[in-house]
Design an enzyme around this catalytic site. Structure first.
Site, PDB file in Angstrom:
ATOM      1  N   CYS A   1      10.611  28.618  -6.383  1.00 62.46           N
ATOM      2  CA  CYS A   1       9.307  29.022  -6.935  1.00 62.46           C
ATOM      3  C   CYS A   1       9.376  29.344  -8.427  1.00 62.46           C
ATOM      4  O   CYS A   1       8.342  29.463  -9.087  1.00 62.46           O
ATOM      5  CB  CYS A   1       8.748  30.202  -6.165  1.00 62.46           C
ATOM      6  SG  CYS A   1       8.604  29.868  -4.415  1.00 62.46           S
TER       7      CYS A   1
ATOM      8  N   HIS B   1       3.626  34.430 -10.003  1.00 59.07           N
ATOM      9  CA  HIS B   1       3.706  33.504  -8.873  1.00 59.07           C
ATOM     10  C   HIS B   1       2.782  33.975  -7.757  1.00 59.07           C
ATOM     11  O   HIS B   1       2.817  35.136  -7.356  1.00 59.07           O
ATOM     12  CB  HIS B   1       5.163  33.436  -8.394  1.00 59.07           C
ATOM     13  CG  HIS B   1       5.328  32.636  -7.148  1.00 59.07           C
ATOM     14  ND1 HIS B   1       4.725  31.413  -6.964  1.00 59.07           N
ATOM     15  CD2 HIS B   1       6.027  32.886  -6.004  1.00 59.07           C
ATOM     16  CE1 HIS B   1       5.047  30.946  -5.774  1.00 59.07           C
ATOM     17  NE2 HIS B   1       5.834  31.820  -5.174  1.00 59.07           N
TER      18      HIS B   1
ATOM     19  N   ASN C   1       0.646  29.594  -1.244  1.00 62.75           N
ATOM     20  CA  ASN C   1       1.871  29.609  -2.059  1.00 62.75           C
ATOM     21  C   ASN C   1       2.322  28.163  -2.285  1.00 62.75           C
ATOM     22  O   ASN C   1       2.804  27.510  -1.365  1.00 62.75           O
ATOM     23  CB  ASN C   1       2.954  30.419  -1.334  1.00 62.75           C
ATOM     24  CG  ASN C   1       4.248  30.505  -2.127  1.00 62.75           C
ATOM     25  OD1 ASN C   1       4.481  29.745  -3.074  1.00 62.75           O
ATOM     26  ND2 ASN C   1       5.111  31.427  -1.738  1.00 62.75           N
TER      27      ASN C   1
END
Ligand code: COA
Length: 324
Positions: A114, A251, A281
């Site tokens: 990520c 994030h 996500n």
């Protein structure tokens, strides 16, 4: 005046197909209420059969190039942060290079889960600081839906698909990337992993191992701590205070992580960008999609102080500050 790496343009793309929490209620034992309160996600975008990571990446890239008014032939380097490449070889970056016709560009993927976009942006920043004329395309792109076990309600409600991109080059003004901070802790890798299709876990390995495996509560705790710490580190290194910050793009993993972070950093709501309700996500794509949305919504004005922070499997975490 030293060279800074300026973001000349941003772009993003998500697949057309939308999967809502209501849709998930018909697939697994879950509810819109549980997903919304525990994660903040309402819907996410899922790639269709035949729609691959590189296809999303190319669409995001074209939008960023158009905004930057840079032609593909002018690009010197393409860097793609991803954990879901079309295939182990070649890289997504090479497929993007070919599709765009970026004839003189080098191309490579960066594997930092990520944090893939911020790691890639940091690499681009170092190239530009050495060679200010370089034009670099930085992308975060994922098709996590194909690495998701759709029977596992603890993960399948979270992850989704999309891509975001930025075109960067040198600037002699004070606008651009101010500071970059990369971190990792490989000792905790088993808390968030995809084992299958790696050479240590052959294709005929244990059932389900091609999918995301996650210890959600442990990941949550580490994410909050690491994000808070890298946020202060990056802001301090830039000579800024948290109060001076104009926008935080973190994030988009869980609304509760974002709210916790907002409190720890004492930031007002309007300074924390949130779009997790629409996209879930999207790993390495999450920050560049948010960056592009913030940019196109006019949330970033010249001179604004922007902080971007990420956390993901590995573990990896990163922070980048930008004077817009
Ligand atoms: N729908 C309904 N119930 C669910 C569910 C779902 N989709 N997923 C889990 N549950 C249940 C669990 O089985 C558990 O039930 P039990 O109490 O009967 O055992 C209960 O909900 C609580 O589970 P728990 O895992 O403790 O929930 P949580 O509050 O920790 O939320 C996450 C789970 C995954 C949302 C949360 O831990 C999280 O977001 N972690 C970070 C994950 C992340 O961001 N990863 C990526 C980092 S880049």
């Amino acid at each position: 005046m030293t060279t800074r790496t300026k973001i000349l343009g941003t772009g993003s793309f998500v697949p057309e197909k939308v999967l809502t929490n209501k849709d998930l209620e018909t697939m697994i034992d879950t509810s819109d209420e549980w997903i919304t309160t525990r994660t903040g996600i309402k819907e996410r975008h899922i790639a269709q059969d035949g729609e691959n990571n590189s296809d999303l990446a190319v669409k995001a890239a074209r939008a960023a190039l158009e905004m930057a008014q840079v032609e593909p032939e002018e690009l010197d380097l393409i860097i793609v942060g991803t954990l879901t490449p079309d295939m182990p070889m070649p890289s997504v970056a090479c497929l993007v290079q070919h599709a765009l016709g970026a004839r003189k560009a080098g191309a490579m993927d960066v594997s930092a889960t990520c944090s893939g976009f911020l790691y890639s942006l940091s690499v681009a920043d170092k190239f530009v600081r050495c060679s200010p004329d370089m034009k670099i395309l930085v992308i975060g792109s994922e098709v996590l839906s194909r690495r998701t076990n759709w029977q596992d309600r603890t993960t399948c409600v979270l992850f989704a698909d999309g891509a975001g991109a930025a075109v960067v080059s040198g600037s002699q003004g004070d606008e651009g990337i101010v500071s970059t901070h990369l971190h990792a802790d490989g000792s905790l890798w088993e808390l968030l992993t995809i084992r299958g299709h790696g050479t240590a876990y052959p294709l005929d390995g244990k059932k389900g191992c091609q999918y995301i495996e996650m210890q959600g509560r442990d990941v949550f705790k580490h994410a909050v701590k690491a994000l808070e710490s890298v946020a202060f580190e990056a802001v301090d290194a830039s000579g800024w205070t948290m109060e001076e910050l104009d926008l935080l793009i973190a994030h988009q993993a869980n609304i509760r992580i974002l709210e916790h972070l907002r409190e720890r950093l004492s930031l007002p709501k309007d300074k924390v960008f949130i779009n997790i309700h629409k996209y879930g996500n999207t790993s390495a794509a999450s920050i560049p999609i948010a960056l592009d949305e913030a940019n196109r919504q006019g949330r970033l004005r010249p001179g604004d102080k922007l902080l971007m922070i990420s956390f993901g499997g590995g573990f990896t975490w990163a922070g980048v500050t930008v004077k817009w």
